[in-house]
Design a protein around this motif. Sequence first.
Motif, PDB file in Angstrom:
ATOM      1  N   ALA A  73      41.449  37.627  49.073  1.00 30.43           N
ATOM      2  CA  ALA A  73      41.873  38.921  48.509  1.00 30.43           C
ATOM      3  C   ALA A  73      40.698  39.633  47.844  1.00 30.43           C
ATOM      4  O   ALA A  73      40.504  40.846  48.027  1.00 30.43           O
ATOM      5  CB  ALA A  73      43.002  38.713  47.509  1.00 30.43           C
ATOM      6  N   PHE A  74      39.893  38.893  47.096  1.00 30.81           N
ATOM      7  CA  PHE A  74      38.725  39.472  46.427  1.00 30.81           C
ATOM      8  C   PHE A  74      37.691  39.926  47.450  1.00 30.81           C
ATOM      9  O   PHE A  74      37.064  40.981  47.302  1.00 30.81           O
ATOM     10  CB  PHE A  74      38.130  38.439  45.472  1.00 30.81           C
ATOM     11  CG  PHE A  74      37.056  38.973  44.558  1.00 30.81           C
ATOM     12  CD1 PHE A  74      37.257  40.122  43.818  1.00 30.81           C
ATOM     13  CD2 PHE A  74      35.846  38.299  44.432  1.00 30.81           C
ATOM     14  CE1 PHE A  74      36.265  40.617  42.961  1.00 30.81           C
ATOM     15  CE2 PHE A  74      34.853  38.775  43.586  1.00 30.81           C
ATOM     16  CZ  PHE A  74      35.057  39.931  42.844  1.00 30.81           C
ATOM     17  N   LEU A  75      37.529  39.143  48.508  1.00 37.08           N
ATOM     18  CA  LEU A  75      36.617  39.508  49.596  1.00 37.08           C
ATOM     19  C   LEU A  75      37.030  40.831  50.222  1.00 37.08           C
ATOM     20  O   LEU A  75      36.201  41.742  50.391  1.00 37.08           O
ATOM     21  CB  LEU A  75      36.586  38.408  50.649  1.00 37.08           C
ATOM     22  CG  LEU A  75      35.818  38.720  51.942  1.00 37.08           C
ATOM     23  CD1 LEU A  75      34.323  38.824  51.682  1.00 37.08           C
ATOM     24  CD2 LEU A  75      36.092  37.672  53.008  1.00 37.08           C
ATOM     25  N   GLN A  76      38.303  40.968  50.568  1.00 32.89           N
ATOM     26  CA  GLN A  76      38.784  42.182  51.233  1.00 32.89           C
ATOM     27  C   GLN A  76      38.685  43.398  50.320  1.00 32.89           C
ATOM     28  O   GLN A  76      38.369  44.503  50.775  1.00 32.89           O
ATOM     29  CB  GLN A  76      40.235  41.981  51.698  1.00 32.89           C
ATOM     30  CG  GLN A  76      40.388  40.966  52.823  1.00 32.89           C
ATOM     31  CD  GLN A  76      39.533  41.288  54.043  1.00 32.89           C
ATOM     32  OE1 GLN A  76      39.351  42.454  54.411  1.00 32.89           O
ATOM     33  NE2 GLN A  76      38.994  40.245  54.679  1.00 32.89           N
ATOM     34  N   GLU A  77      38.923  43.194  49.032  1.00 39.09           N
ATOM     35  CA  GLU A  77      38.814  44.292  48.063  1.00 39.09           C
ATOM     36  C   GLU A  77      37.391  44.840  48.023  1.00 39.09           C
ATOM     37  O   GLU A  77      37.169  46.054  48.036  1.00 39.09           O
ATOM     38  CB  GLU A  77      39.222  43.758  46.679  1.00 39.09           C
ATOM     39  CG  GLU A  77      39.069  44.743  45.543  1.00 39.09           C
ATOM     40  CD  GLU A  77      39.277  44.082  44.187  1.00 39.09           C
ATOM     41  OE1 GLU A  77      38.601  44.487  43.220  1.00 39.09           O
ATOM     42  OE2 GLU A  77      40.116  43.156  44.090  1.00 39.09           O
TER      43      GLU A  77
END
Length: 293
Positions: A275-279
Amino acid sequence: MDLLQQVIDKFKLNVLAVDNVPQSFSSTVYKIRLINHRTVYIKIPYSQAKLELEYTVLKRLRNELPVPEMLDYWEGNEEVTGALLLSAINGAPITEKVDIALAYDIGVHHAMLHAIIPNEQDFKSSVSNVYGQWTAFIKRLFYSFAEDVKEVIDPRLYEQSLKHFEHQLNLLPSPDGPSFIHMDFRPGNILVHENQVVGIIDFESVRIGAVEMDFTKINRDIFMKYPGTREAYQKGYESIRPLIDLQEVLPFYRFTDAFNSIGWCKRRGIEKHQAFLQENLAYLNDFLRTSDS
């Protein structure tokens, strides 16, 4: 022997209960309730360098900022990197919406950190001084993560990122410092009680450097999410010390933070931090598309 039990034995604690502390990314942290109902924290950093740094900084800042009291320290052995025994602060990390009043108080406390002038002893300590080579430090940090980012993102986006970085690096204003910079000043490391800041935690990444990098994460996690907080923060900050022109530096540091965070996700596990990567990937795409249009 269990690593935690080794630490508990070293600190001679009579333990009633143990809880893991989530969202601690560079250390293993346990909340310990003792038989006498007192609460303390055990922090086991991932490296002895981080252990020594936090030990040094907590001792240095204890009379300047609301930080945990260091109750005991163990330098470790072949199995354990070492540990800190820390007092509990009557507050909790920020998880809710930040309003104007809290943003002001965050500004006050952040400025209190930046207003501490490093002395001769600080420059000889385990706190890394990168102020004199600030541009080289930013560059070294960026390109160390670039090795990881290259394996994750589209080659065109990667090349575009490097080009933007090199161009904007040369346009930065003179650095503001030297000051102690937290390097991970975000809601999870700001403790609040009754909508007031009561503690700042997690000093294992502190450096002596330029303050402009230290606004990146509160910009990402507070200013960009809650309207009016940046202005309130600025008023609080300026009640302690002058604030640089944030608009002049935030776009560059927000961009590098997104890029470096993608590399961090690669190092720490893409699936775990998807999730942090995609953000950050979405931000990088949007930012470069806008800046080049």
